[in-house]
Design a protein around this motif. Structure first.
Motif, PDB file in Angstrom:
ATOM      1  N   LYS A  93       5.306  41.357  41.856  1.00 37.15           N
ATOM      2  CA  LYS A  93       6.712  41.715  41.745  1.00 37.15           C
ATOM      3  C   LYS A  93       7.599  40.483  41.853  1.00 37.15           C
ATOM      4  N   LEU A  94       7.251  39.589  42.778  1.00 34.45           N
ATOM      5  CA  LEU A  94       8.033  38.367  42.933  1.00 34.45           C
ATOM      6  C   LEU A  94       7.918  37.499  41.680  1.00 34.45           C
ATOM      7  N   ALA A  95       6.745  37.457  41.086  1.00 34.10           N
ATOM      8  CA  ALA A  95       6.558  36.691  39.856  1.00 34.10           C
ATOM      9  C   ALA A  95       7.402  37.276  38.718  1.00 34.10           C
ATOM     10  N   THR A  96       7.484  38.598  38.667  1.00 35.53           N
ATOM     11  CA  THR A  96       8.312  39.240  37.645  1.00 35.53           C
ATOM     12  C   THR A  96       9.778  38.884  37.838  1.00 35.53           C
ATOM     13  N   LEU A  97      10.242  38.904  39.079  1.00 33.09           N
ATOM     14  CA  LEU A  97      11.622  38.522  39.368  1.00 33.09           C
ATOM     15  C   LEU A  97      11.874  37.069  38.987  1.00 33.09           C
ATOM     16  N   ALA A  98      10.891  36.205  39.298  1.00 29.61           N
ATOM     17  CA  ALA A  98      11.043  34.784  38.979  1.00 29.61           C
ATOM     18  C   ALA A  98      11.140  34.574  37.469  1.00 29.61           C
ATOM     19  N   ALA A  99      10.316  35.299  36.722  1.00 33.67           N
ATOM     20  CA  ALA A  99      10.338  35.168  35.267  1.00 33.67           C
ATOM     21  C   ALA A  99      11.685  35.583  34.694  1.00 33.67           C
ATOM     22  N   GLY A 100      12.350  36.508  35.381  1.00 38.96           N
ATOM     23  CA  GLY A 100      13.658  36.965  34.919  1.00 38.96           C
ATOM     24  C   GLY A 100      14.816  36.212  35.533  1.00 38.96           C
ATOM     25  N   ALA A 118       5.629  27.505  44.533  1.00 37.64           N
ATOM     26  CA  ALA A 118       6.253  26.175  44.620  1.00 37.64           C
ATOM     27  C   ALA A 118       6.070  25.407  43.316  1.00 37.64           C
ATOM     28  N   THR A 119       4.876  25.485  42.725  1.00 37.07           N
ATOM     29  CA  THR A 119       4.627  24.756  41.483  1.00 37.07           C
ATOM     30  C   THR A 119       5.325  25.403  40.292  1.00 37.07           C
ATOM     31  N   ARG A 120       5.774  26.636  40.439  1.00 38.84           N
ATOM     32  CA  ARG A 120       6.583  27.280  39.397  1.00 38.84           C
ATOM     33  C   ARG A 120       8.072  26.980  39.579  1.00 38.84           C
ATOM     34  N   ASN A 121       8.394  26.160  40.580  1.00 43.14           N
ATOM     35  CA  ASN A 121       9.790  25.811  40.888  1.00 43.14           C
ATOM     36  C   ASN A 121      10.618  27.034  41.300  1.00 43.14           C
ATOM     37  N   VAL A 122       9.967  27.970  41.993  1.00 38.96           N
ATOM     38  CA  VAL A 122      10.669  29.149  42.497  1.00 38.96           C
ATOM     39  C   VAL A 122      11.291  28.858  43.856  1.00 38.96           C
ATOM     40  N   THR A 123      10.616  28.023  44.661  1.00 39.66           N
ATOM     41  CA  THR A 123      11.048  27.746  46.025  1.00 39.66           C
ATOM     42  C   THR A 123      11.924  26.500  46.099  1.00 39.66           C
ATOM     43  N   ALA A 124      12.933  26.537  46.965  1.00 35.95           N
ATOM     44  CA  ALA A 124      13.781  25.370  47.198  1.00 35.95           C
ATOM     45  C   ALA A 124      13.062  24.381  48.118  1.00 35.95           C
ATOM     46  N   ASP A 125      13.341  23.103  47.931  1.00 31.03           N
ATOM     47  CA  ASP A 125      12.860  22.070  48.845  1.00 31.03           C
ATOM     48  C   ASP A 125      13.803  22.053  50.048  1.00 31.03           C
ATOM     49  N   LEU A 126      13.264  22.383  51.208  1.00 28.23           N
ATOM     50  CA  LEU A 126      14.086  22.491  52.422  1.00 28.23           C
ATOM     51  C   LEU A 126      14.047  21.224  53.273  1.00 28.23           C
ATOM     52  N   THR A 127      13.498  20.145  52.730  1.00 30.51           N
ATOM     53  CA  THR A 127      13.362  18.912  53.493  1.00 30.51           C
ATOM     54  C   THR A 127      14.698  18.430  54.041  1.00 30.51           C
ATOM     55  N   GLU A 128      15.750  18.548  53.242  1.00 32.59           N
ATOM     56  CA  GLU A 128      17.062  18.049  53.669  1.00 32.59           C
ATOM     57  C   GLU A 128      17.606  18.796  54.875  1.00 32.59           C
ATOM     58  N   TYR A 129      17.112  20.012  55.106  1.00 32.80           N
ATOM     59  CA  TYR A 129      17.585  20.818  56.235  1.00 32.80           C
ATOM     60  C   TYR A 129      16.794  20.561  57.511  1.00 32.80           C
ATOM     61  N   LYS A 130      15.608  19.971  57.372  1.00 41.33           N
ATOM     62  CA  LYS A 130      14.727  19.743  58.516  1.00 41.33           C
ATOM     63  C   LYS A 130      15.407  18.842  59.538  1.00 41.33           C
ATOM     64  N   VAL A 322      13.276  29.941  50.483  1.00 46.03           N
ATOM     65  CA  VAL A 322      14.586  30.148  49.873  1.00 46.03           C
ATOM     66  C   VAL A 322      14.465  29.914  48.376  1.00 46.03           C
ATOM     67  N   ALA A 323      15.160  30.707  47.597  1.00 42.16           N
ATOM     68  CA  ALA A 323      15.107  30.568  46.141  1.00 42.16           C
ATOM     69  C   ALA A 323      15.701  29.234  45.706  1.00 42.16           C
ATOM     70  N   ARG A 324      15.005  28.543  44.832  1.00 42.95           N
ATOM     71  CA  ARG A 324      15.484  27.263  44.309  1.00 42.95           C
ATOM     72  C   ARG A 324      16.839  27.429  43.629  1.00 42.95           C
ATOM     73  N   GLY A 325      17.039  28.555  42.957  1.00 45.99           N
ATOM     74  CA  GLY A 325      18.276  28.757  42.216  1.00 45.99           C
ATOM     75  C   GLY A 325      19.380  29.439  43.000  1.00 45.99           C
ATOM     76  N   SER A 326      19.170  29.684  44.280  1.00 43.54           N
ATOM     77  CA  SER A 326      20.199  30.372  45.063  1.00 43.54           C
ATOM     78  C   SER A 326      21.423  29.480  45.265  1.00 43.54           C
ATOM     79  N   ASP A 327      22.609  30.081  45.173  1.00 40.01           N
ATOM     80  CA  ASP A 327      23.833  29.344  45.481  1.00 40.01           C
ATOM     81  C   ASP A 327      24.266  29.625  46.923  1.00 40.01           C
ATOM     82  N   LYS A 328      23.343  30.212  47.699  1.00 36.77           N
ATOM     83  CA  LYS A 328      23.642  30.543  49.098  1.00 36.77           C
ATOM     84  C   LYS A 328      22.588  29.948  50.022  1.00 36.77           C
ATOM     85  N   LYS A 329      22.080  28.782  49.652  1.00 37.43           N
ATOM     86  CA  LYS A 329      20.998  28.179  50.427  1.00 37.43           C
ATOM     87  C   LYS A 329      21.377  27.953  51.879  1.00 37.43           C
TER      88      LYS A 329
END
Length: 436
Positions: A93-100, A118-130, A322-329
């Motif tokens: 289901k998550l993959a379907t959402l990502a595809a859309g 992560a390799t599909r670029n679905v997840t945000a890199d949270l390193t900056e928040y660490k 967190v979603a890579r494309g979220s504007d609410k990170k």
């Protein structure tokens, strides 16, 4: 239910026992877009609606809702659109959402999914928040490392877990038999299980040759690992030795017969052989012991898997990503930090997703626990913490293929359809091309 939290779910057909609960994905505030930068509104008090997606039982849903309510009580400007379902079908289901392009702002993953998404670029890199919006300073280092893929922090551990050998203490005590101990060798464990079988007529241990958790610990104790980059970290000969070890155990009568072993391989946690009386031990995760206890009147115990306990590690049972494309990170990250670093949230969530990742909060939470089985599982994992080895890499894409093929290969050996060598070679041939 808090008016600011909308939760969606529906029941599947009764016959789908493994997926008894699921939900339609109605994510009115789902994330989309390709922006990799952090961000949300510059006004921390502006209204925010976050979409949240995870899997679990109704009990987990209630705990999660309570924790999000606690967050909302401190941040009344934040609303949640929560969706949850059973584990079966969650990744699809998550993959379907990502595809859309419709990924939820905040979602759960485990180590079977993390590298894949992560390799599909679905997840945000949270390193900056660490070290800033996300404090991981009180986490065991390996829990932080185990959330990294290709140098990026893509998952924050929702809880710590490790492998646990759960045994029927009542059966042993009644028959004057010794309990298994952390540090006994695999051969000693098999001899012990044969002794249990001879005295009680109950096979001493479930055969774990199809269990990836058990093989993973064993292969690490051989100086290797499950994976090396995008390659398998072991050879066909290594795997054949593992299958041969358990063939010897079956020949000694230490394990159940193949049909009962298969039953243990495919059943859920509530029907593991240690609670159905068909084996003296089951190979599970340490934090599952309290759940097992709910399904038996017998007293249970839990120790590490056999061999050097440094073969085990502080494993993240589940991640928040967190979603890579979220504007609410920023808002999503703040929620994660609350869930893992706020004592109120930790006390609400308990050990449902594993032991609290924050060691200090875990200690405080443990002092409030009254359930003796939960106390024991916490104690065992805390005792093992000083013995844990370095965390392995997060499994690469294709890990799910290895897990399913291991069951197939092990059962081919158990039922006499293949030799250990043939089954091992067949697995390597199928799995290696799937990794990447």
């Amino acid at each position: 239910m808090h008016p600011g939290i909308r939760t969606h779910r529906r029941r599947l057909l009764r016959g789908l026992a493994a997926a008894a609960i699921a939900v339609p994905l109605v994510l009115g505030a789902a994330a989309c877009g390709d922006d990799e930068g952090g961000g949300s509104t510059s006004d921390p008090n502006a209204p925010v609606r976050l979409s949240v997606f995870y899997w679990g039982s109704e009990a987990r849903a209630k705990l999660t809702e309570d924790a999000l309510n606690a967050y909302k009580a401190k941040h009344p400007n934040v609303d949640f659109e929560v969706t949850w379902q059973a584990n079966q079908g969650y990744a699809d289901k998550l993959a379907t959402l990502a595809a859309g392009g419709d990924v939820p702002d905040l979602f759960a993953l485990d180590d079977n999914m993390l590298a894949d998404f992560a390799t599909r670029n679905v997840t945000a890199d949270l390193t900056e928040y660490k070290g800033g919006k996300i404090d991981v300073s009180k986490f065991p280092p390996s829990l932080v490392e185990y959330g990294m893929v290709d140098g990026k922090l893509v998952g924050i551990s929702a809880g710590e877990n490790t492998q646990g050998l759960v045994y029927n203490k009542t059966l042993l005590t009644k028959n004057g038999l010794p309990e298994p101990t952390t540090g006994q060798t695999w051969e000693q464990h098999i001899d012990w299980a044969a002794q249990v079988a001879a005295k009680t007529k109950v096979p001493g241990t479930q055969d774990p040759s199809a269990d990836y958790k058990a093989f993973w610990v064993w292969i690490r104790q051989q100086g290797k690992d499950l994976y090396s980059g995008k390659e398998l970290g072991f050879t066909a000969d290594d795997l054949a030795k593992w299958f041969t070890l358990w063939k010897g155990a079956r020949d000694k009568g230490a394990t159940p017969t193949p049909d009962i072993i298969h039953e243990g391989n495919v059943t859920d946690i509530s029907k593991q052989l240690v609670v159905t009386g068909k084996a003296g031990t089951s190979w599970v995760w340490a934090n599952q012991m309290p759940e097992l206890k709910k399904n038996t009147k017998d007293e249970l115990g839990v120790v590490a898997y056999p061999g050097d306990p440094s073969g085990q590690w502080a494993r993240s049972s589940m991640y928040w990503s967190v979603a890579r494309g979220s504007d609410k990170k920023d808002a999503a990250v703040d929620v994660i930090n609350f869930l893992v670093n706020d004592q109120e949230a930790v006390n609400i969530l308990g050990t449902d997703r594993g032991l609290p990742s924050n060691i200090d909060l875990r200690t405080a939470f443990a002092s409030t626990v009254s359930d003796p089985n939960m106390k024991l599982s916490i104690q065992v994992e805390n005792d093992l913490a000083s013995k844990f080895g370095k965390a392995p890499q997060v499994p690469p894409k294709g890990h799910s293929t290895f897990r399913s093929e291991l069951v197939k290969a092990a059962e081919n050996v158990q039922f006499g359809r293949a030799t250990p060598e043939k089954a091992a070679a067949d697995l390597i041939a199928v799995v290696q091309p799937k990794l990447g």
